[in-house]
Design an enzyme around this catalytic site. Structure first.
Site, PDB file in Angstrom:
ATOM      1  CB  CYS A  82      -0.994  -0.017   1.157  1.00 49.11           C
ATOM      2  SG  CYS A  82      -2.388   1.113   0.918  1.00 49.11           S
ATOM      3  CG  HIS A 174      -4.135  -3.462   3.038  1.00 47.56           C
ATOM      4  ND1 HIS A 174      -3.738  -3.006   4.273  1.00 47.56           N
ATOM      5  CD2 HIS A 174      -4.086  -2.385   2.206  1.00 47.56           C
ATOM      6  CE1 HIS A 174      -3.474  -1.708   4.201  1.00 47.56           C
ATOM      7  NE2 HIS A 174      -3.693  -1.312   2.953  1.00 47.56           N
ATOM      8  CD  GLU A 176      -2.501  -5.965   5.814  1.00 48.32           C
ATOM      9  OE1 GLU A 176      -3.022  -4.841   5.951  1.00 48.32           O
ATOM     10  OE2 GLU A 176      -1.914  -6.302   4.760  1.00 48.32           O
TER      11      GLU A 176
END
Length: 693
Positions: A82, A174, A176
Site C-alpha cells: 500500500c 492488503h 494481511e
C-alpha cells in the site's frame, strides 16, 4: 529475520503475524521515524529483507513516510504494501494520483501475470483494497507491472509491480486483511526471492544478539502485571432465595441509603448482573489526564495523592497483590469496578484540548475496589452474596435485603432543555471527513457530536437510570454514581473481556433502527452492503492488529453477523486473542487498545488526531469503557455508548439544573451518505432520549 517498517498504521501487526506464520521468520517492527537513518544503516545487515507496511498519508509527504525513501538507496530486498508500494513507485518517478472511486475495506478480484512473486496464487484472486491514492500509468521504465484490478467502469488499477534489476517488489492491496486470500503465499514467495538475491550477491545476513537487543529496547512493550499467586482465596458466599431483579434490589439499597455500583445485563447476551457494595474501607482511585503524573486516592475517610509513571502501571501494581487463581464460578468476586474516559486512551493530544468546563480536574479514570457484592445469574435466576472479608458481612447484607419493596420508576424524565447537535455543523464536519478520506489520511472516521440536557437537580440519577433501563434495556447496562461524575449506560457493545486463557472483543459497526415494518431479514439485507461491511471489516482488521501487537494467536469467531437488540439491529464481529505462552495479560490489552477502535476509525492514531481537531471538545466518558476487573483476573468492559453522563463540578450546572451529556456518532467512510449518517446518528441518540418522551 525481517524488518517491518510501520507508518503508524492500524493493520501493521496483522502483517507481522501473517509473515511470521507463513515464513517462520522473526519480524521486528519499528515506526518509520523511530530509528534515525544513520543508526538504521548499521542494523540493515541483520535482516534478510525489509517489508514497508501500509499507513495513512501520501508517499510524497516527508512526515508520512520517515526513513522509507532512504531505503530505496540501499541494496536490500524490499516488499512494499500500500503506502510502501506507492513509495517504491514514487522513488522511480511514477505519478501518484487520487482514485476517482476510493476503496476502503472493499474486496476486489486481482489478476496477475504469473511472476515468481505471485507463484502459487490463482491467476484471479480476491483481496482487500484500502487506498484512496494509486500509481498512475504509464509505469516508470525501471518497473514492471505484475497485477491489476478492474474498476466497475472497466478502468484498470495497478495492484503489483517489481523493479527490473533490483530486489524490490510492491503490492497495492492488503494481503494481511481477514478477507484477503493468498497473503501467506505472497510473503513466502518474497522471502524466497530475497534469499536467492542475497545468495547471488553474497550478501551475508549476520546474527548479532547485542544489536538485536538494542533494537528491542526501542520497541518492546513490558508486561504490566506480575501477580503474586501464592495468596489463597478466602471467599465467603451464600445463595439467597429471591426472585427480585437487579433493579429491584438496587432500589431497596437506594431506599436504605446504601451506596452501590451496578453492572446490569438487562438483555442478551449478558448472563450476570453485578451489584458492587463499596464501604468507607474501599479504595477509590481517580486519575485525570489534566494531572497525568498524579493519582488521587481515598480510603477510610482519608484522601491523598501519589506520583505515578502511568495510570496503567499503578493499577497493575495495586492489583498484583490481590490476584488469586481462578477457582470460583463467578465472573466477579471482588476487585475494581469503574470506568475509563476516551481521553485516557492513546493518541489524544491533551495539550490541544480546549479549556475544561469544570471547576476541578475532569475525572478520566474512576475505580473503586469492591470486597462485597451481590451477583445475579440471569440464566438460572440464582442470586449470591459474596464477601472477601467475613461471613458476618454477608449476613449484614442479607438482613438489609429482607425488607419487602417493589421497584418503582417514573414514566419519563422531565428535561428543562435538550440541545441537540447542529445539523449544519455536522454536515460541514462530514464533508471535511470526506476530504481527508480521499486524501489518504484515514480509511474511516467515527465522527461524534454531543447533546446537552438540563435535568432538574432534585431528580436523583438513580431515578433517571431506572427509566433508561426500562426504555432501552441492554446487555451492558451500568449505573455508576461517583463523588465527581455519574454514568448511566445502556450500551449494547462489549469492548473487551478476558480471563487467564483468552480475551474477546465484540465491535459493532452498522446500525438499523427497529420499526414495525423492519424485519430481521430486511435489516440483514440493508447491513450486508459494501458500505456497512466495509465499516465492520476495517474495525475487525484494526482490532486484530491491536491484539497481534502483544499476542501470537488471534482468531475471528464471528465475522459481520447481524444481531437484534431492543431498539436496533446491528452488525457485530467477535475477535479473540489467546494468552497461552504469552507474558501479557488482559490489562496489557486494555491499556494498549484504548480508545476503542469502533469509536475512532482507522488508522487509529491519525484518525484520533483528525477527530480531535474536528470535534474540538473533550468526549469525556463517552467513547470510553466501563466494567470490572476481578481479583481472579477475569474482566469485562463495555464501550460507553447509548449513555448519559454528568460531571458534578461542571460549570454549566446551576442550583436548580444539572447538565447531562449524551454522545452519538457513526463511522464515516467514502461510501457514506451525509443524510444517511445524520439519520443513523439520530437513531442512536434517540435510543437514550426516549426517556424524555
Amino acid at each position: 529475520m525481517l524488518l517491518l517498517i510501520d507508518s503508524y498504521d492500524s493493520f501493521t501487526y496483522n502483517l507481522r503475524s501473517l509473515v511470521e506464520e507463513a515464513t517462520g521468520e522473526t519480524v521486528l517492527v519499528i515506526h518509520n521515524d523511530q530509528v534515525p537513518q544513520h543508526e538504521l544503516q548499521s542494523y540493515l545487515g541483520l535482516f534478510k529483507g525489509v517489508i514497508i507496511g501500509p499507513g495513512p498519508g501520501n508517499p510524497s509527504v516527508d512526515g508520512d513516510v520517515g526513513v522509507i525513501p532512504w531505503l530505496f538507496t540501499q541494496d536490500i530486498p524490499l516488499l512494499g504494501i500500500c503506502l510502501g508500494f506507492q513509495s517504491l513507485c514514487l522513488s522511480q518517478g511514477c505519478a501518484i494520483e487520487e482514485l476517482g472511486d476510493v476503496k476502503h475495506g472493499q474486496v476486489y478480484k486481482v489478476t496477475h501475470n504469473g511472476d515468481p512473486l505471485l507463484d502459487g496464487i490463482d491467476e484471479s484472486f480476491e483481496s482487500v483494497r484500502y487506498h484512496s491514492l494509486h500509481v498512475a500509468d504509464p509505469l516508470a521504465d525501471s518497473l514492471e507491472k505484475l497485477a491489476y484490478t478492474t474498476e466497475p467502469d472497466g478502468t484498470e488499477v495497478i495492484m503489483a509491480v517489481k523493479h527490473k534489476t533490483k530486489p524490490w517488489y510492491g503490492v497495492q492491496y492488503h494481503p494481511e486483511s481477514i478477507c484477503s486470500t493468498f497473503g501467506s503465499t505472497l510473503v513466502s514467495n518474497f522471502l524466497s526471492l530475497a534469499g536467492k538475491y542475497n545468495e547471488s550477491r553474497s550478501r551475508t545476513v549476520y546474527e548479532d544478539p547485542g544489536s538485536v537487543e538494542m533494537l528491542l529496547r526501542k520497541i518492546n512493550i513490558e508486561p504490566l502485571l506480575t501477580p503474586k499467586l501464592d495468596k489463597p482465596l478466602k471467599l465467603h458466599q451464600k445463595l439467597i432465595p429471591t426472585s427480585s431483579s437487579p433493579v429491584t434490589i438496587c432500589d431497596l439499597l437506594f431506599q436504605r441509603g446504601k451506596e452501590f455500583m451496578l453492572l446490569n445485563s438487562a438483555s442478551s447476551p449478558g448472563n450476570w448482573s453485578i451489584i458492587g457494595l463499596p464501604s468507607k474501607a474501599s479504595l477509590r482511585i481517580t486519575h485525570s489526564t489534566e494531572s497525568n503524573d498524579k493519582v488521587s486516592l481515598q480510603q477510610h475517610g482519608e484522601s491523598w495523592e501519589e506520583d505515578i509513571s502511568s495510570i496503567w502501571s499503578f493499577l497493575s501494581d495495586t492489583m498484583s497483590s490481590h490476584i488469586v487463581p481462578k477457582t470460583s464460578q463467578f465472573p466477579f468476586i471482588g476487585g475494581f469496578l469503574g470506568l475509563f474516559s476516551y481521553e485516557e486512551g492513546h493518541f489524544v493530544q491533551l495539550e490541544k484540548l480546549p479549556r475544561v468546563t469544570s471547576s476541578s480536574n475532569v475525572p478520566d479514570t474512576k475505580l473503586v475496589f469492591i470486597e462485597e457484592c451481590i451477583l445475579m445469574n440471569n440464566s438460572t435466576g440464582e442470586t449470591f452474596i459474596t464477601s472477601l472479608n467475613s461471613a458476618e458481612h454477608i449476613q449484614e447484607i442479607e438482613e438489609l435485603l429482607n425488607f419487602p419493596t417493589q421497584a418503582t420508576h417514573l414514566d419519563e424524565i422531565h428535561a428543562e432543555y435538550i440541545n441537540k447537535p447542529d445539523k449544519a455543523n455536522y454536515l460541514s464536519n462530514f464533508n471535511k471527513c470526506q476530504q481527508l478520506l480521499r486524501s489518504g489520511d484515514s480509511y474511516e472516521l467515527c465522527l461524534t457530536v454531543p447533546t446537552e440536557i438540563g435535568i432538574p437537580a432534585n431528580i436523583h440519577p438513580w431515578e433517571i437510570y431506572k427509566v433508561l433501563t426500562v426504555k432501552n434495556p441492554s446487555p451492558y447496562s451500568a449505573y455508576f454514581n461517583f463523588d465527581d461524575c455519574v454514568l448511566l449506560s445502556s450500551s449494547p457493545e462489549r469492548f473487551l473481556s478476558w480471563d487467564n486463557e483468552t480475551c474477546e472483543l465484540r465491535p459493532i459497526k452498522g446500525t438499523v433502527k427497529k420499526t414495525v415494518d423492519m424485519t430481521y431479514e430486511r435489516a440483514k439485507s440493508i447491513l450486508n452492503t459494501p458500505k456497512e461491511l466495509g465499516e465492520n471489516l476495517m474495525i475487525v482488521d484494526l482490532i486484530r492488529h491491536d491484539l497481534y501487537q502483544l499476542l501470537k494467536k488471534v482468531s475471528v469467531t464471528k465475522l459481520m453477523s447481524v444481531e437484534e437488540y431492543s431498539t436496533v439491529y446491528q452488525l457485530v464481529s467477535v475477535i479473540q486473542g489467546h494468552f497461552k505462552g504469552s507474558a501479557y495479560s488482559g490489562i496489557d490489552i486494555l491499556s494498549q487498545s484504548l480508545p476503542p477502535g469502533s469509536m475512532t476509525g482507522a488508522p487509529k492514531k491519525r484518525s484520533v488526531e483528525i477527530l480531535q481537531e474536528l470535534e474540538v471538545l473533550r468526549r469525556g466518558l463517552y467513547s470510553g469503557v466501563c466494567g470490572y476487573w476481578s481479583i481472579e483476573n477475569n474482566a469485562d468492559w463495555s464501550v460507553i455508548i447509548r449513555s448519559m453522563f454528568h460531571y458534578k463540578d461542571d460549570l454549566k450546572n446551576t442550583r436548580d439544573t444539572n447538565l447531562w451529556k449524551i454522545g452519538a456518532g457513526g463511522a464515516i467512510t467514502v461510501l457514506s451518505d451525509p443524510e444517511g449518517e445524520w439519520e443513523e446518528m439520530l437513531t442512536k441518540l434517540d435510543s437514550v432520549l426516549r426517556i424524555f418522551q
